[in-house]
Every structure is written in structure tokens, then in C-alpha cells.
Design an enzyme around this catalytic site. Structure first.
Site, PDB file in Angstrom:
ATOM      1  CB  ILE A   1      15.013  -7.774   5.250  1.00 22.85           C
ATOM      2  CG1 ILE A   1      14.728  -9.469   5.360  1.00 22.85           C
ATOM      3  CG2 ILE A   1      14.085  -6.976   4.346  1.00 22.85           C
ATOM      4  CD1 ILE A   1      13.396  -9.649   5.943  1.00 22.85           C
TER       5      ILE A   1
ATOM      6  N   GLY B   1       9.717   8.700   0.109  1.00 27.23           N
ATOM      7  CA  GLY B   1      10.195   7.116  -0.228  1.00 27.23           C
ATOM      8  C   GLY B   1      10.014   6.401   1.035  1.00 27.23           C
ATOM      9  CD  GLN B   2       8.486   6.554   6.892  1.00 28.27           C
ATOM     10  OE1 GLN B   2       8.328   7.958   6.848  1.00 28.27           O
ATOM     11  NE2 GLN B   2       8.710   6.050   8.109  1.00 28.27           N
TER      12      GLN B   2
ATOM     13  CG  HIS C   1      13.581   3.379   9.310  1.00 25.62           C
ATOM     14  ND1 HIS C   1      12.168   3.356   9.244  1.00 25.62           N
ATOM     15  CD2 HIS C   1      13.993   3.020   8.039  1.00 25.62           C
ATOM     16  CE1 HIS C   1      11.961   3.217   7.934  1.00 25.62           C
ATOM     17  NE2 HIS C   1      12.803   3.229   7.348  1.00 25.62           N
TER      18      HIS C   1
ATOM     19  CG  HIS D   1      17.892   3.753   5.563  1.00 24.96           C
ATOM     20  ND1 HIS D   1      17.522   2.442   4.985  1.00 24.96           N
ATOM     21  CD2 HIS D   1      16.666   4.144   5.557  1.00 24.96           C
ATOM     22  CE1 HIS D   1      16.233   2.556   4.595  1.00 24.96           C
ATOM     23  NE2 HIS D   1      15.691   3.575   5.094  1.00 24.96           N
TER      24      HIS D   1
HETATM   25  P1  5GP Z   1      12.393   3.224   3.984  1.00 23.47           P
HETATM   26  O1  5GP Z   1      11.845   2.363   2.647  1.00 23.47           O
HETATM   27  O2  5GP Z   1      11.019   3.247   5.060  1.00 23.47           O
HETATM   28  O3  5GP Z   1      13.011   4.173   3.958  1.00 23.47           O
HETATM   29  O4  5GP Z   1      13.163   1.926   4.547  1.00 23.47           O
HETATM   30  C1  5GP Z   1      12.445   0.716   5.156  1.00 23.47           C
HETATM   31  C2  5GP Z   1      13.525  -0.478   5.022  1.00 23.47           C
HETATM   32  O5  5GP Z   1      12.957  -1.615   5.942  1.00 23.47           O
HETATM   33  C3  5GP Z   1      13.828  -1.134   3.665  1.00 23.47           C
HETATM   34  O6  5GP Z   1      15.154  -0.591   3.369  1.00 23.47           O
HETATM   35  C4  5GP Z   1      13.343  -2.468   3.627  1.00 23.47           C
HETATM   36  O7  5GP Z   1      14.294  -3.352   3.050  1.00 23.47           O
HETATM   37  C5  5GP Z   1      13.447  -2.742   5.388  1.00 23.47           C
HETATM   38  N1  5GP Z   1      12.817  -3.685   5.737  1.00 23.47           N
HETATM   39  C6  5GP Z   1      11.364  -3.897   5.729  1.00 23.47           C
HETATM   40  N2  5GP Z   1      10.805  -4.958   6.091  1.00 23.47           N
HETATM   41  C7  5GP Z   1      11.746  -5.417   6.976  1.00 23.47           C
HETATM   42  C8  5GP Z   1      11.773  -6.548   8.005  1.00 23.47           C
HETATM   43  O8  5GP Z   1      10.974  -7.433   8.138  1.00 23.47           O
HETATM   44  N3  5GP Z   1      12.949  -6.694   8.515  1.00 23.47           N
HETATM   45  C9  5GP Z   1      14.198  -5.870   8.165  1.00 23.47           C
HETATM   46  N4  5GP Z   1      15.174  -6.056   8.946  1.00 23.47           N
HETATM   47  N5  5GP Z   1      14.128  -4.934   7.557  1.00 23.47           N
HETATM   48  C10 5GP Z   1      12.907  -4.570   6.868  1.00 23.47           C
END
Ligand code: 5GP
Ligand code: ZN
Length: 113
Positions: free
Chosen positions: A32, A93-94, A100, A102
Site C-alpha cells: 500500500i 523493523g517488522q 511476508h 518484500h
Molecule cells: P514490514 O514493515 O512488516 O516489513 O512490512 C509491512 C508492509 O505492509 C509495509 O511495507 C506496509 O506499507 C504494508 N502494509 C501495511 N498495511 C497494509 C495494507 O493494509 N495493505 C497493503 N497492501 N499493504 C500494507
């Protein structure tokens, strides 16, 4: 909590997402808040909080997640390569605590240090 987890809700179709790939046990959606021309998240359907929640019985799941990351990058035209990373826990940084991968392709911001 899988009930409230954003990615569980996306997997169940309760929240919208732009799906770029789906196969048994996993889904790949556009992030997003993309930080690259392509920014996709490859997500197992099963709720696993982070990489540390995978066990030996998940070897096939992990391989399928990585294969999906490769396929999505290829499908979106990143034939010369792409960036693959996984945030593990708050210290890594999660921010969404459902595992998931990236997938970043094309012009991208530097990873934060
Ligand atoms: P993290 O910070 O856990 O490595 O990655 C989480 C990712 O999820 C971030 O890049 C953030 O932009 C994305 N994200 C958070 N909420 C949503 C959502 O509701 N929909 C989508 N498509 N991505 C999301
Ligand atoms: Zn979840």
C-alpha cells in the site's frame, strides 16, 4: 490475533488488496506504500507471526513462497533481478506481524539502516 490481523483479513477477502498472484496457500499483493516501482508482498495464507514461526514441516511452504517471489518479479518484468527481504520482529523493523516477503523491483529507495 488472526481475527484482527490485517494480512489474515486480506487473505480472507475482508479487506481489499491488489492481488498480483495467488496459488494454494499464498497470495502476493501490491504494498500500500510502495518504496520501489514494484513493491509486492508475498504472504502465506496461514497466520505465522514472523520467520521464526516456521518449522521443518514448512520447508515446502518456504520454498513455494520464494518461488512465488521469483515468479512475481519475472512476471512484472524484473528479469535482471530484484530485492528480496523479510523483516523479522520489531527489532528487524517488522510492522505487520504476519510473515511476508518484500519483492522490490525497478528504481527503489535505499533500505533503511
Ligand atoms: P514490514 O514493515 O512488516 O516489513 O512490512 C509491512 C508492509 O505492509 C509495509 O511495507 C506496509 O506499507 C504494508 N502494509 C501495511 N498495511 C497494509 C495494507 O493494509 N495493505 C497493503 N497492501 N499493504 C500494507
Ligand atoms: Zn495474520
Amino acid at each position: 490475533m488472526p481475527e484482527a490481523c490485517i494480512f489474515c483479513r486480506i487473505v480472507r477477502g475482508e479487506l481489499p488488496a491488489e492481488v498480483v498472484h495467488r496459488e494454494a496457500g499464498l497470495v502476493a499483493i501490491r504494498d500500500i506504500q510502495p518504496v520501489a516501482a514494484t513493491h509486492v508482498l508475498v504472504i502465506p495464507e496461514r497466520h505465522v507471526a514472523d520467520l521464526r514461526g516456521l518449522g521443518p514441516e514448512d520447508a515446502d511452504l518456504w520454498w513455494r513462497l520464494t518461488r512465488a517471489a521469483n515468479q512475481v518479479a519475472e512476471q512484472l518484468g524484473h528479469t535482471t533481478g530484484y530485492r528480496f527481504y523479510v523483516s523479522v520482529g520489531p527489532g528487524g523493523g517488522q510492522t505487520v506481524f504476519h510473515l511476508h516477503i518484500h519483492v522490490l523491483g525497478g528504481p527503489m529507495a535505499r533500505l533503511p539502516v
